[in-house]
Design an enzyme around this catalytic site. Sequence first.
Site, mmCIF file in Angstrom:
data_model
loop_
_atom_site.group_PDB
_atom_site.id
_atom_site.type_symbol
_atom_site.label_atom_id
_atom_site.label_comp_id
_atom_site.label_asym_id
_atom_site.label_seq_id
_atom_site.Cartn_x
_atom_site.Cartn_y
_atom_site.Cartn_z
ATOM 1 N N ASP A 136 34.669 61.537 69.515
ATOM 2 C CA ASP A 136 33.966 62.343 68.276
ATOM 3 C C ASP A 136 32.866 61.382 68.033
ATOM 4 O O ASP A 136 33.117 60.020 67.637
ATOM 5 C CB ASP A 136 34.943 62.573 67.063
ATOM 6 C CG ASP A 136 34.006 63.249 66.013
ATOM 7 O OD1 ASP A 136 32.874 62.947 65.679
ATOM 8 O OD2 ASP A 136 34.883 64.097 65.373
ATOM 9 N N LYS A 151 26.587 67.460 60.557
ATOM 10 C CA LYS A 151 26.321 66.187 59.677
ATOM 11 C C LYS A 151 24.818 65.473 60.220
ATOM 12 O O LYS A 151 23.893 66.121 60.082
ATOM 13 C CB LYS A 151 27.488 65.087 60.048
ATOM 14 C CG LYS A 151 28.788 65.751 59.993
ATOM 15 C CD LYS A 151 28.969 66.324 58.721
ATOM 16 C CE LYS A 151 30.411 67.033 58.634
ATOM 17 N NZ LYS A 151 31.453 66.524 59.347
ATOM 18 N N ARG A 198 26.459 85.529 74.946
ATOM 19 C CA ARG A 198 27.815 84.707 74.847
ATOM 20 C C ARG A 198 27.461 83.789 76.084
ATOM 21 O O ARG A 198 27.913 82.482 75.866
ATOM 22 C CB ARG A 198 28.955 85.484 74.830
ATOM 23 C CG ARG A 198 30.215 84.520 75.045
ATOM 24 C CD ARG A 198 31.602 85.181 74.374
ATOM 25 N NE ARG A 198 31.504 86.631 74.910
ATOM 26 C CZ ARG A 198 32.073 86.968 76.099
ATOM 27 N NH1 ARG A 198 31.927 86.232 77.317
ATOM 28 N NH2 ARG A 198 31.948 88.373 76.304
ATOM 29 N N TYR A 237 39.324 62.293 62.096
ATOM 30 C CA TYR A 237 39.036 63.420 61.371
ATOM 31 C C TYR A 237 40.201 64.364 61.023
ATOM 32 O O TYR A 237 40.621 64.814 61.811
ATOM 33 C CB TYR A 237 37.741 64.088 61.923
ATOM 34 C CG TYR A 237 37.158 65.308 61.083
ATOM 35 C CD1 TYR A 237 36.509 64.954 59.708
ATOM 36 C CD2 TYR A 237 37.406 66.609 61.246
ATOM 37 C CE1 TYR A 237 36.019 66.128 58.853
ATOM 38 C CE2 TYR A 237 37.077 67.526 60.886
ATOM 39 C CZ TYR A 237 36.312 67.203 59.472
ATOM 40 O OH TYR A 237 35.954 68.268 58.604
HETATM 41 C C1 LIG Z 1 32.652 67.159 59.860
HETATM 42 C C2 LIG Z 1 33.349 66.452 61.004
HETATM 43 C C3 LIG Z 1 33.923 67.126 61.997
HETATM 44 C C4 LIG Z 1 34.154 68.641 61.782
HETATM 45 O O1 LIG Z 1 32.787 69.288 62.125
HETATM 46 P P1 LIG Z 1 32.521 70.676 61.315
HETATM 47 O O2 LIG Z 1 31.212 70.976 61.906
HETATM 48 O O3 LIG Z 1 32.826 70.798 60.095
HETATM 49 O O4 LIG Z 1 33.520 71.617 62.137
HETATM 50 C C5 LIG Z 1 34.431 66.312 63.044
HETATM 51 N N1 LIG Z 1 34.342 64.843 63.131
HETATM 52 C C6 LIG Z 1 33.666 64.362 62.137
HETATM 53 C C7 LIG Z 1 33.999 62.792 62.352
HETATM 54 C C8 LIG Z 1 33.300 64.967 61.122
HETATM 55 O O5 LIG Z 1 32.761 64.477 60.082
#
Ligand SMILES: *Cc1c(COP(=O)(O)O)cnc(C)c1O
Length: 404
Positions: free
Chosen positions: A195, A220, A71, A123
């Site tokens: 983000d 993604k 961890r 998001y």
């Molecule tokens: C999918 C997504 C998230 C969240 O990510 P997870 O891996 O599903 O927790 C956050 N920001 C954006 C822009 C996303 O497309």
Amino acid sequence: MSAPGGSSGGGGGRLGQRKRHVHDDAKFATRLIHFGGELDETTGAASVQIQQASTFHHFDLNDPPEFDYSRSGNPTRQALEDYITTLEGGTRGFAFASGMAAISTAFMMLSSGDHVICTEDVYGGTYRLLTVILTRMNIETTFVDMTDLDQVKAALKPNTKAVFLETPSNPTLRITDIAAVVGWAKENGLLTMIDNTFMTPYHQRPLELGIDVVLHSATKFLGGHSDVLAGLAVVADKSLGMRMKQLQNGLGNVLGVQDSWLLMRGMKTLKARMDAHEIGARRLAQWLSEHPGVERVYYPGLANHPGRDIHEKQSLGYGAVVSFDVGSGELAKRVMGRVQIPIVAVSLGAVESILSYPPMMSHAAMPREVRLQRGITDGLMRYSVGLEDVEDIIADLEQALGGE
Ligand SMILES: *Cc1c(COP(=O)(O)O)cnc(C)c1O
């Protein structure tokens, strides 16, 4: 270097060095492959070892091992964390169990009584975190149209501590001027977080523009194959790095070693994939914008996209996400029922094309009026262009958009 044979250049076939290091000035594509963790240093294996262990033996109590408990730290996860740090140009990176784990951990730097300014088309998961979870901890958020700096400024309160950006935003790809927001935030002593999921460090490196914390859903484009859920965070400031480390260790929402390895495996082809994705996305966006059945197309690569000049100032590419409006929910549903190439699903950024329907998927929880106000109309679909041949993608959409 003390490695055996380190001094001999000619005889014995020794290569003169054990520890390899590609020059820091190497181009992005080179660093993507030669990031430092690409070889196992003990065996020379061509990929980093998966250290499937939760704990590590102390050979000497007075000299504890570098990694003592997974961890707190694990060599496989560390290789991934160093990898994303290099790509974003930061000093320290962190790997989490999901994008939301990374984002929620960054917000844990705040305290009860603090106020956040956040982009309104953030998001959905981040919106839920801010409105449903952090409100219970007495952390308040004002959502603003971050494409308008005056709105950001007007939201400042005596207890404002952080600004959260996302650009291009989802699903209408609105563009925020990162440097302008950061400049103002710095004057006011605010923490800035972004983000960076849609652009990845290949196309956009916000730390270079003064952002404090870069966050990713690595699920993604970074992973790229719809087979791993992961999140990443990178900071430039060393003391922020220590705070993030304390939170990651304290919250324990780390990425496991198998997934760390899988993510690195995917990241190695990031540039090749993004280049190919973008060629397809540009072609698709152009084709859609000329199609009589399509009312509106959202893609930063289109000449008339709002904020395109700002996007080009801060990013090196346009990405692979194209949103388009066919005018009604009925037509949108017909298209989704007819397409054969994309999977119809949430998520994006994978080798296969993914067609999403925000009104019933990512933005289903949003009240209809608010959704419409934000341009997320009943006819809006979001196409994440995969690596299929774009002519096939277009032919498929042509038949899906066609008449009875
Ligand atoms: C999918 C997504 C998230 C969240 O990510 P997870 O891996 O599903 O927790 C956050 N920001 C954006 C822009 C996303 O497309």
